[in-house]
Design an enzyme around this catalytic site. Sequence first.
Site, short mmCIF file in Angstrom:
data_model
loop_
_atom_site.label_atom_id
_atom_site.label_comp_id
_atom_site.label_asym_id
_atom_site.label_seq_id
_atom_site.Cartn_x
_atom_site.Cartn_y
_atom_site.Cartn_z
N CYS A 1 -38.12 -31.69 -11.17
CA CYS A 1 -36.66 -31.81 -11.09
C CYS A 1 -36.06 -30.49 -10.64
O CYS A 1 -36.38 -29.44 -11.19
CB CYS A 1 -36.06 -32.21 -12.43
N CYS B 1 -37.85 -36.94 -24.76
CA CYS B 1 -36.89 -36.51 -23.73
C CYS B 1 -37.15 -35.06 -23.35
O CYS B 1 -37.26 -34.19 -24.20
CB CYS B 1 -35.47 -36.55 -24.27
N CYS C 1 -34.84 -28.17 -20.60
CA CYS C 1 -35.69 -29.28 -20.19
C CYS C 1 -37.01 -28.80 -19.59
O CYS C 1 -37.01 -28.00 -18.65
CB CYS C 1 -34.94 -30.15 -19.18
N CYS D 1 -32.15 -27.72 -15.81
CA CYS D 1 -31.39 -27.54 -17.05
C CYS D 1 -32.18 -26.61 -17.99
O CYS D 1 -33.41 -26.69 -18.05
CB CYS D 1 -31.13 -28.87 -17.73
N CYS E 1 -39.48 -46.20 -19.98
CA CYS E 1 -38.76 -45.04 -19.45
C CYS E 1 -39.46 -44.58 -18.17
O CYS E 1 -40.64 -44.22 -18.19
CB CYS E 1 -38.78 -43.94 -20.51
N GLU F 1 -45.14 -39.06 -15.22
CA GLU F 1 -45.28 -39.72 -16.51
C GLU F 1 -44.26 -40.83 -16.68
O GLU F 1 -43.16 -40.77 -16.14
CB GLU F 1 -45.13 -38.68 -17.64
N SER G 1 -25.73 -36.93 -19.04
CA SER G 1 -26.15 -35.82 -19.88
C SER G 1 -25.05 -34.76 -19.83
O SER G 1 -24.82 -34.15 -18.79
CB SER G 1 -27.47 -35.25 -19.36
N1 SAH Z 1 -32.24 -36.15 -15.08
C1 SAH Z 1 -31.59 -37.14 -15.87
C2 SAH Z 1 -32.55 -38.08 -16.55
C3 SAH Z 1 -33.80 -37.49 -17.18
S1 SAH Z 1 -33.60 -36.42 -18.56
C4 SAH Z 1 -30.68 -36.50 -16.89
O1 SAH Z 1 -30.76 -35.30 -17.09
O2 SAH Z 1 -29.86 -37.21 -17.45
C5 SAH Z 1 -33.38 -37.55 -19.91
C6 SAH Z 1 -32.62 -36.96 -21.11
O3 SAH Z 1 -33.43 -35.99 -21.80
C7 SAH Z 1 -31.34 -36.24 -20.73
O4 SAH Z 1 -30.27 -36.72 -21.49
C8 SAH Z 1 -31.62 -34.80 -21.11
O5 SAH Z 1 -30.45 -34.14 -21.49
C9 SAH Z 1 -32.60 -34.95 -22.24
N2 SAH Z 1 -33.41 -33.76 -22.50
C10 SAH Z 1 -33.88 -32.88 -21.60
N3 SAH Z 1 -34.58 -31.91 -22.21
C11 SAH Z 1 -34.55 -32.18 -23.54
C12 SAH Z 1 -35.11 -31.55 -24.70
N4 SAH Z 1 -35.84 -30.44 -24.62
N5 SAH Z 1 -34.88 -32.11 -25.90
C13 SAH Z 1 -34.15 -33.25 -26.01
N6 SAH Z 1 -33.62 -33.90 -24.96
C14 SAH Z 1 -33.81 -33.37 -23.72
FE1 SF4 Z 2 -33.66 -32.61 -14.45
FE2 SF4 Z 2 -32.57 -34.20 -16.34
FE3 SF4 Z 2 -34.35 -32.29 -17.01
FE4 SF4 Z 2 -31.91 -31.60 -16.21
S1 SF4 Z 2 -32.41 -32.77 -18.07
S2 SF4 Z 2 -33.83 -30.64 -15.51
S3 SF4 Z 2 -31.51 -33.15 -14.66
S4 SF4 Z 2 -34.75 -34.08 -15.75
#
Ligand code: SAH
Ligand code: SF4
Length: 361
Positions: free
Chosen positions: A124, A345, A131, A128, A117, A90, A224
């Site tokens: 991934c 995000c 996420c 996390c 974006c 996406e 992050s």
């Molecule tokens: N992997 C990289 C870039 C992609 S994630 C990273 O983690 O930085 C992009 C952003 O989305 C990151 O800052 C992450 O912390 C945030 N994110 C992930 N899951 C989320 C959620 N459920 N709600 C809000 N932000 C989220």
């Molecule tokens: Fe991967 Fe970024 Fe999502 Fe963490 S927040 S699982 S590094 S995409």
Amino acid sequence: MQDLLGLPPLDLARAIRDVAREAWRAEQIVRWIWEHRAASFAEMTDLPRGMREALAEQFVLGLPRVVSRAPAADGAEKFLLELGDGVRIEAVSMVDSKRRPAAEASESAPGTRITVCLSSQAGCAVDCAFCVTGRLGAGRNLTAGEIVGQYLVLAREKGFGPREANVVFMGMGEPLLNVPNVTVALDLLAREVSPKRTTLSTAGIVPGIEALALRPLRPNLAVSLSAADDETRNRLMPVNRTWPLVALFAALKKWPLERGRRITFEWVLIDGVNDDAVTARRLVALAKQLPSKVNLIPLNESPKWLPGLARPSAARIDAFARVLAEASVDVTVRWSKGLQAEAACGQLRGGEEPHKPRPSA
Ligand code: SAH
Ligand code: SF4
């Protein structure tokens, strides 16, 4: 067949040498790809017909196929894209709320600027806790062509031209686990998106930060963070077990920042997990170690994929932000765009059904 999209100009010139002998043909083709957003050799009408046919026999322009578009009320739009091997990813286009002079405005949205974006991986491995993309598990790395292909497809679909968009690497995947392809993509994008208008977000992959720091064309760096102590961060972002906060901050302190530039810390606010005043004060202490700003992202909830995790109340979000602001930390609350379209995000999953829902936290 070889994809021309991800080739640096010299490699492209070398690849097409037998088909297009004159040295300037390579630049002509590059202009068709970038400035005219061509999706096929047939569109390159100032190349001799025979040359166009010969190119089409040997090469492709590997633009991802648009499977579907999901617009949200706030102007964000999520694109589900299919790559050459059928893998789905996406990418999201967002309309910036900040105004800019009408003279610069893009045709598609007068007075506004688009932010694109991009995904760097299909899935991934970092996993996390908050996420949805992480629920997919490790996907494959995207090639440089597949990364810039997202940008070019969105440019075509949204009708924006060169120098009209900002780019953020905040889609699916961890860009710094795909450094070779991401850096080629950054170089290619720099042709029309200044590195100043490009931001790469990482979960804190220290060797990747160090590698990027050595490059002449560096994007803005976003990290992050989401926790200010190792114990909580180990739980939320398992990558912290490999590169704990002290290692991460040592690398960030060496990141070459141009004058007036800052590192952005992203902080996903989760109710009862990392949204209390003590934690806010710990974040202040970390943020003050560097020229930085903090983006608070209230959790985008997903009862299905992120059970047990909730967005804090507006009052708690405000209180957290206030602790930072009162300590003179530059803080903004980022209400994700594209929430409705699940384009926000951490919500991107390439249309896949994540295979490992998280047990309640
Ligand atoms: N992997 C990289 C870039 C992609 S994630 C990273 O983690 O930085 C992009 C952003 O989305 C990151 O800052 C992450 O912390 C945030 N994110 C992930 N899951 C989320 C959620 N459920 N709600 C809000 N932000 C989220
Ligand atoms: Fe991967 Fe970024 Fe999502 Fe963490 S927040 S699982 S590094 S995409």
